[in-house]
Design an enzyme around this catalytic site. Structure first.
Site, mmCIF file in Angstrom:
data_model
loop_
_atom_site.group_PDB
_atom_site.id
_atom_site.type_symbol
_atom_site.label_atom_id
_atom_site.label_comp_id
_atom_site.label_asym_id
_atom_site.label_seq_id
_atom_site.Cartn_x
_atom_site.Cartn_y
_atom_site.Cartn_z
ATOM 1 N N LYS A 20 0.834 -1.204 0.000
ATOM 2 C CA LYS A 20 0.000 0.000 0.000
ATOM 3 C C LYS A 20 0.870 1.256 0.000
ATOM 4 C CE LYS A 20 -2.907 3.074 2.326
ATOM 5 N NZ LYS A 20 -2.391 4.424 2.313
ATOM 6 N N LYS A 89 3.252 11.858 4.810
ATOM 7 C CA LYS A 89 3.320 10.765 5.782
ATOM 8 C C LYS A 89 3.651 9.449 5.079
ATOM 9 C CE LYS A 89 -0.354 8.649 6.840
ATOM 10 N NZ LYS A 89 -0.328 7.250 6.428
#
Length: 193
Positions: A20, A89
């Site tokens: 991911k 992030k």
């Protein structure tokens, strides 16, 4: 899950996490390269919307290029589908994983500097496609980017999107590290070390 199918990529849940993270890393790379291409097309007098339509109808069909390409061409970054802060992030997670696995991500270092600049410019809540503005006219931001390789044979390919007449400086260091530093303008920001 990225699509309508379940992919078994290993026995450990962490393997799904890295997939991911890497998917988002590749989207960030695509956004940056789209921004560079659209900026150059605009600078050459090409209509950015038609340029993106051509690309997404021929060479680069798919959701990432079509969706982010149109956002970049139209300079439409609100409402955010994925904010700069969230993108940074995930970029940090990819860079941390690269460090953990001793795998250099020179483009990731470049993206780190570009994302930090966009957030510093007040775009943290905008869609992460806003990084495309770093390449456009008055929005161009001066920066220094350093990418490090663990192998002396690695060739570092960092796109140069500087003003006309400016050139990057390449330096080799002793041992197993090669560094490329691009100078953009008078000020510098340093990427994550």
């Amino acid at each position: 899950m990225i699509g309508s199918r379940t992919w078994r990529l290993g026995e450990c849940p962490e393997q799904a996490n890295i997939v991911k993270i890497l998917g988002n890393y590749l989207i960030a790379c695509a956004i940056q390269s789209l921004g560079e291409a659209v900026s150059l097309a605009e600078g050459a007098g090409v209509d950015s919307r038609q340029f993106v339509e051509l690309l997404t109808s021929t060479l680069f069909p798919g959701a990432v290029y079509a969706g982010y390409g149109s956002m970049i061409a139209e300079r439409r970054y609100q409402p955010a589908g994925f904010t700069m802060v969230l993108g940074r992030k995930d970029l940090h997670l990819a860079l941390d994983a690269a460090t953990d696995h001793d795998t250099p991500l020179p483009i990731g270092q470049l993206l780190h500097a570009v994302f930090d600049q966009a957030i510093a410019d007040g775009h943290g809540a905008h869609d992460w496609a806003v990084v495309a503005n770093n390449n456009r006219g008055d929005h161009r931001r001066p920066m220094t980017v350093t990418a490090v390789s663990t192998s002396p044979d690695d060739a570092l390919a960092v796109h140069r999107y500087c003003d006309r007449g400016r050139r990057g400086a390449v330096s080799r260091h002793s041992g197993r590290k090669a560094a490329m530093t691009e100078h953009f303008g008078q000020h510098a920001i340093r990427p994550r070390t």
